[in-house]
Design an enzyme around this catalytic site. Structure first.
Site, short mmCIF file in Angstrom:
data_model
loop_
_atom_site.label_atom_id
_atom_site.label_comp_id
_atom_site.label_asym_id
_atom_site.label_seq_id
_atom_site.Cartn_x
_atom_site.Cartn_y
_atom_site.Cartn_z
N SER A 194 0.83 -1.20 0.00
CA SER A 194 0.00 0.00 0.00
C SER A 194 0.86 1.25 0.00
O SER A 194 1.98 1.25 0.54
CB SER A 194 -0.86 -0.03 1.26
OG SER A 194 -1.40 1.25 1.51
N TYR B 162 -2.15 -1.29 10.79
CA TYR B 162 -2.35 -1.80 9.42
C TYR B 162 -1.17 -1.41 8.54
O TYR B 162 -0.57 -2.26 7.88
CB TYR B 162 -3.66 -1.23 8.83
CG TYR B 162 -3.76 -1.48 7.34
CD1 TYR B 162 -4.02 -2.75 6.84
CD2 TYR B 162 -3.55 -0.44 6.43
CE1 TYR B 162 -4.08 -2.98 5.46
CE2 TYR B 162 -3.62 -0.66 5.06
CZ TYR B 162 -3.88 -1.94 4.59
OH TYR B 162 -3.92 -2.17 3.23
N LYS C 280 1.91 -3.77 6.75
CA LYS C 280 2.30 -3.81 5.33
C LYS C 280 3.81 -3.57 5.19
O LYS C 280 4.49 -4.25 4.41
CB LYS C 280 1.52 -2.77 4.53
CG LYS C 280 0.05 -3.09 4.37
CD LYS C 280 -0.15 -4.29 3.45
CE LYS C 280 -1.58 -4.76 3.40
NZ LYS C 280 -1.79 -6.03 2.73
N ASN D 284 -5.46 4.35 -4.30
CA ASN D 284 -6.83 4.15 -3.78
C ASN D 284 -7.74 3.47 -4.81
O ASN D 284 -8.34 4.14 -5.64
CB ASN D 284 -7.44 5.50 -3.38
CG ASN D 284 -6.82 6.04 -2.10
OD1 ASN D 284 -5.62 6.22 -2.01
ND2 ASN D 284 -7.65 6.29 -1.11
P1 NAD Z 1 -10.85 -7.52 1.03
O1 NAD Z 1 -11.08 -7.52 2.50
O2 NAD Z 1 -12.02 -7.40 0.14
O3 NAD Z 1 -10.02 -8.82 0.61
C1 NAD Z 1 -9.18 -9.51 1.49
C2 NAD Z 1 -9.60 -10.97 1.44
O4 NAD Z 1 -8.75 -11.73 2.29
C3 NAD Z 1 -11.03 -11.19 1.91
O5 NAD Z 1 -11.69 -12.00 0.96
C4 NAD Z 1 -10.88 -11.93 3.25
O6 NAD Z 1 -11.96 -12.81 3.49
C5 NAD Z 1 -9.55 -12.63 3.06
N1 NAD Z 1 -8.80 -12.89 4.29
C6 NAD Z 1 -8.55 -12.02 5.30
N2 NAD Z 1 -7.77 -12.62 6.23
C7 NAD Z 1 -7.52 -13.88 5.77
C8 NAD Z 1 -6.79 -14.97 6.29
N3 NAD Z 1 -6.14 -14.89 7.46
N4 NAD Z 1 -6.74 -16.12 5.57
C9 NAD Z 1 -7.40 -16.21 4.37
N5 NAD Z 1 -8.12 -15.21 3.86
C10 NAD Z 1 -8.17 -14.05 4.54
O7 NAD Z 1 -9.79 -6.36 0.73
P2 NAD Z 1 -9.27 -5.78 -0.65
O8 NAD Z 1 -9.65 -4.35 -0.70
O9 NAD Z 1 -9.61 -6.68 -1.75
O10 NAD Z 1 -7.71 -5.81 -0.37
C11 NAD Z 1 -6.88 -6.88 -0.79
C12 NAD Z 1 -5.48 -6.63 -0.30
O11 NAD Z 1 -5.02 -5.38 -0.82
C13 NAD Z 1 -5.35 -6.54 1.21
O12 NAD Z 1 -4.14 -7.15 1.60
C14 NAD Z 1 -5.30 -5.05 1.46
O13 NAD Z 1 -4.62 -4.74 2.64
C15 NAD Z 1 -4.54 -4.57 0.24
N6 NAD Z 1 -4.80 -3.17 -0.08
C16 NAD Z 1 -6.07 -2.75 -0.26
C17 NAD Z 1 -6.32 -1.40 -0.54
C18 NAD Z 1 -7.72 -0.90 -0.69
O14 NAD Z 1 -7.92 0.32 -0.66
N7 NAD Z 1 -8.71 -1.73 -0.91
C19 NAD Z 1 -5.25 -0.51 -0.65
C20 NAD Z 1 -3.94 -0.99 -0.48
C21 NAD Z 1 -3.73 -2.33 -0.20
N1 UDP Z 2 -13.40 10.47 3.55
C1 UDP Z 2 -14.45 11.31 3.88
N2 UDP Z 2 -15.61 10.75 4.33
C2 UDP Z 2 -15.78 9.41 4.46
C3 UDP Z 2 -14.70 8.56 4.09
C4 UDP Z 2 -13.52 9.13 3.66
O1 UDP Z 2 -14.34 12.54 3.80
O2 UDP Z 2 -16.85 8.96 4.89
C5 UDP Z 2 -12.15 11.07 3.05
C6 UDP Z 2 -10.95 10.74 3.91
O3 UDP Z 2 -10.82 11.69 4.93
C7 UDP Z 2 -9.83 10.81 2.89
C8 UDP Z 2 -10.49 10.40 1.56
O4 UDP Z 2 -11.88 10.54 1.77
O5 UDP Z 2 -9.41 12.14 2.77
C9 UDP Z 2 -10.17 8.97 1.17
O6 UDP Z 2 -10.44 8.15 2.27
P1 UDP Z 2 -10.42 6.56 2.17
O7 UDP Z 2 -10.69 6.02 3.54
O8 UDP Z 2 -11.32 6.13 1.06
O9 UDP Z 2 -8.93 6.26 1.70
P2 UDP Z 2 -7.52 6.45 2.46
O10 UDP Z 2 -7.78 7.18 3.73
O11 UDP Z 2 -7.04 5.06 2.67
O12 UDP Z 2 -6.68 7.21 1.52
#
Ligand code: NAD
Ligand code: UDP
Length: 336
Positions: A124, A149, A153, A179
């Site tokens: 991330s 969190y 990472k 994002n």
């Molecule tokens: P998500 O929660 O939809 O997907 C994560 C999946 O992992 C889920 O299906 C959950 O059931 C599974 N899971 C959680 N813990 C587990 C475990 N111990 N064993 C097996 N399965 C498990 O989240 P996402 O948004 O799809 O994110 C996927 C990855 O990308 C995550 O590692 C997250 O931290 C990373 N990430 C997400 C974002 C975002 O904004 N969505 C940004 C940066 C990084």
């Molecule tokens: N944000 C907001 N209202 C909400 C959720 C998020 O104003 O209900 C804003 C938050 O403060 C940030 C941006 O939207 O400035 C993106 O937030 P998000 O949680 O989606 O992503 P991240 O914080 O991980 O960048």
């Protein structure tokens, strides 16, 4: 070629499984369903006409992983599984270090035991830390993270880097997402947060569909053009395709780090107005206090992924808000 996708039933995972299948790459998913519904994979099967092997298991369960590696001839692992809610990570740090850090070490050990040495890891932009100056470039050091969190990472990045340093058989790719928002253009798969959404886009979508009364914008007194925070939002389908590109381009030994973002920043107010304009809906909002830990603005320098992976985000903000709205309208209560 067959790939193990951990967390493949989740938001980014399900979109990536779809893109892998579209490239004729076979997939086995391991997911404990703690934050997902297996319906996502059924829909991926319908959309692609191809089967997905699914194993409901925790990545910390080494016996379950050993069985998966014994049963399937796996060439690489895309590791999405983990917990991702920033606020919850402050309240329950051990859950986060266990699922994210311990889970990754158990997985890497099972891979090594099975002779599988290629991993693509979901990192991330948060690892750049609080003091970094946008745009973020991969050559910047990891910074000081502000919650468990983000720290988890950064820790996994270091663990996997050490593993690759210790044994040249390993090829590790650290993908730093900015994002991700949006949904597949079919409207059949998308983000399905449990409870009140933490993130901006699903919150806006739930206001639009009538599940929530109004959006709270967390602060309008930041040092940005309109006072609200700016982020680099990218379409989840672009992000999913980035994984396929990474799989194809990074067969060589070592640790390879890539930002996956668009390189542009959008403010919270710009996002609200884009959603309203493109979808012809109203998003009532109120200005609320700043959210603890939020940075004013950050976005990616995504040149390295363009040069080395031949990957660029192709979809724009209008695609992102249109596809989010299609998913939300077709599935007002998510997968249930
Ligand atoms: P998500 O929660 O939809 O997907 C994560 C999946 O992992 C889920 O299906 C959950 O059931 C599974 N899971 C959680 N813990 C587990 C475990 N111990 N064993 C097996 N399965 C498990 O989240 P996402 O948004 O799809 O994110 C996927 C990855 O990308 C995550 O590692 C997250 O931290 C990373 N990430 C997400 C974002 C975002 O904004 N969505 C940004 C940066 C990084
Ligand atoms: N944000 C907001 N209202 C909400 C959720 C998020 O104003 O209900 C804003 C938050 O403060 C940030 C941006 O939207 O400035 C993106 O937030 P998000 O949680 O989606 O992503 P991240 O914080 O991980 O960048």
């Amino acid at each position: 070629m067959k790939v193990l996708v951990t967390g493949g039933a989740g938001y980014i995972g399900s979109h990536t499984v779809l893109e892998l299948l579209n490239q004729d790459i076979d997939v086995v998913v391991v997911d404990n369903l703690v934050n997902a519904n297996v319906e996502s994979l059924k829909r991926v099967e319908q959309l692609t006409g191809k089967p997905v092997d699914f194993v409901q298991a925790d990545v910390r369960d080494s016996r379950a992983l050993d069985a998966v590696f014994a049963e399937h001839s796996i060439s690489a692992v895309i590791h999405f599984a983990g917990l991702k809610a920033v606020g919850e990570s402050v309240a329950k740090p051990l859950d986060y270090y266990s699922a994210n850090v311990y889970g990754s070490t158990v997985l890497a050990q099972a891979m090594a035991a099975a002779g599988v040495h290629r991993m693509i890891f979901s990192s991330s932009a948060t690892v750049y830390g609080e003091g970094a100056q946008a745009p973020y470039v991969e050559t910047m050091p990891r910074g000081v993270t502000s919650n468990p969190y983000g720290t988890s990472k950064a820790m996994v990045e270091q663990v996997l880097t050490d593993v690759a340093n210790a044994d040249p058989a390993w090829s590790v790719v650290l993908l730093r997402y900015f994002n991700p928002i949006g949904a597949h253009e079919s409207g059949q798969i998308g983000e399905d947060p449990q409870g009140i959404p933490n993130n901006l886009m699903p919150f806006i979508a739930q206001v639009a569909v009538g599940r929530r009364e109004q959006l709270s914008i967390f602060g309008d007194d930041y040092d940005t053009a309109d006072g609200t925070c700016e982020r680099d939002y990218l379409h989840v389908v672009d992000l999913a395709k980035g994984h396929v590109k990474a799989l194809q381009a990074t067969t060589h030994s070592g640790t390879h780090v890539y930002n996956l973002g668009t390189g542009t920043a959008t403010s919270v107010k710009q996002m609200v107005h884009a959603f309203e304009r493109v979808n012809n809906v109203q998003i009532p909002y109120t200005i609320a206090p700043r959210r603890a830990g939020d940075l004013a603005a950050f976005w990616a320098n995504a040149d390295k992924a363009a040069t080395e992976l031949d990957w660029r985000a192709e979809k724009d903000l209008a695609d992102m808000v249109r596809d989010t709205w299609r998913w939300q309208q077709q599935n007002p209560n998510g997968y249930i």
